[in-house]
Design a protein around this motif. Sequence first.
Motif, PDB file in Angstrom:
ATOM      1  N   SER A 165      26.656  32.379  75.196  1.00 22.15           N
ATOM      2  CA  SER A 165      26.164  32.941  76.462  1.00 22.15           C
ATOM      3  C   SER A 165      24.639  32.946  76.515  1.00 22.15           C
ATOM      4  O   SER A 165      24.060  32.677  77.562  1.00 22.15           O
ATOM      5  N   TYR A 166      23.990  33.226  75.400  1.00 16.25           N
ATOM      6  CA  TYR A 166      22.532  33.216  75.404  1.00 16.25           C
ATOM      7  C   TYR A 166      21.969  31.810  75.409  1.00 16.25           C
ATOM      8  O   TYR A 166      20.890  31.572  75.943  1.00 16.25           O
ATOM      9  N   ASP A 176      22.316  30.923  79.083  1.00 15.34           N
ATOM     10  CA  ASP A 176      21.631  31.846  79.973  1.00 15.34           C
ATOM     11  C   ASP A 176      20.222  31.372  80.296  1.00 15.34           C
ATOM     12  O   ASP A 176      19.659  31.732  81.311  1.00 15.34           O
ATOM     13  N   GLU A 232      30.413  35.692  78.616  1.00 15.63           N
ATOM     14  CA  GLU A 232      29.798  37.022  78.532  1.00 15.63           C
ATOM     15  C   GLU A 232      30.855  38.122  78.467  1.00 15.63           C
ATOM     16  O   GLU A 232      30.721  39.079  77.708  1.00 15.63           O
TER      17      GLU A 232
END
Length: 174
Positions: free
Chosen positions: A35-36, A39, A52
């Motif tokens: 997710s990061y 992102d 997430e």
Amino acid sequence: MGSQAQKLLSEACRVAVNYLASYELNVSDAYLTMSYYYDEETEAPLYLPFFEDQIEVKKEHAKQFITYLREHRSKICLPVIKRPDIDNWGTGIQAIESALQLENTLNKLLQDLMNLASQNSETDLLNFLKKFLAKQKRNINYLEYQRSYQKELDRLTEKEVTPEKPGEASGKEA
């Protein structure tokens, strides 16, 4: 606590539930890094909210397995599971396929534990595991759909970007 909660798990089931709790935490960690990674992109992929969401869902599942062990007076000893050797999640297809692999492995672990619980007549454990299996099937179906959708998007994008071959020109001169 009722008599069911007082019943100790068989050693094999105790070990398997500990491993499952640890694997859930491992999957949560993988979703966190995914997710990061995505992102940071200007256009977040459609499946990013799923990644997430699964961070917390998998942590909660691990807690539920640990609580189950505690309620059955079973030793909690979570094995260390090596993180995936992936620093760059690559294309959307690669991330989805990595997530799908994690979810399929988790599904297999749940199925194996169901079989073990059945062999050991652990009816309370069988009932406890049913809700996790249903969620796994939904996750796998979602990721399979996202994979096919992403492949189709990639195919259409590639078609738009591919220049026309000289024989395919409209025949009009500029």
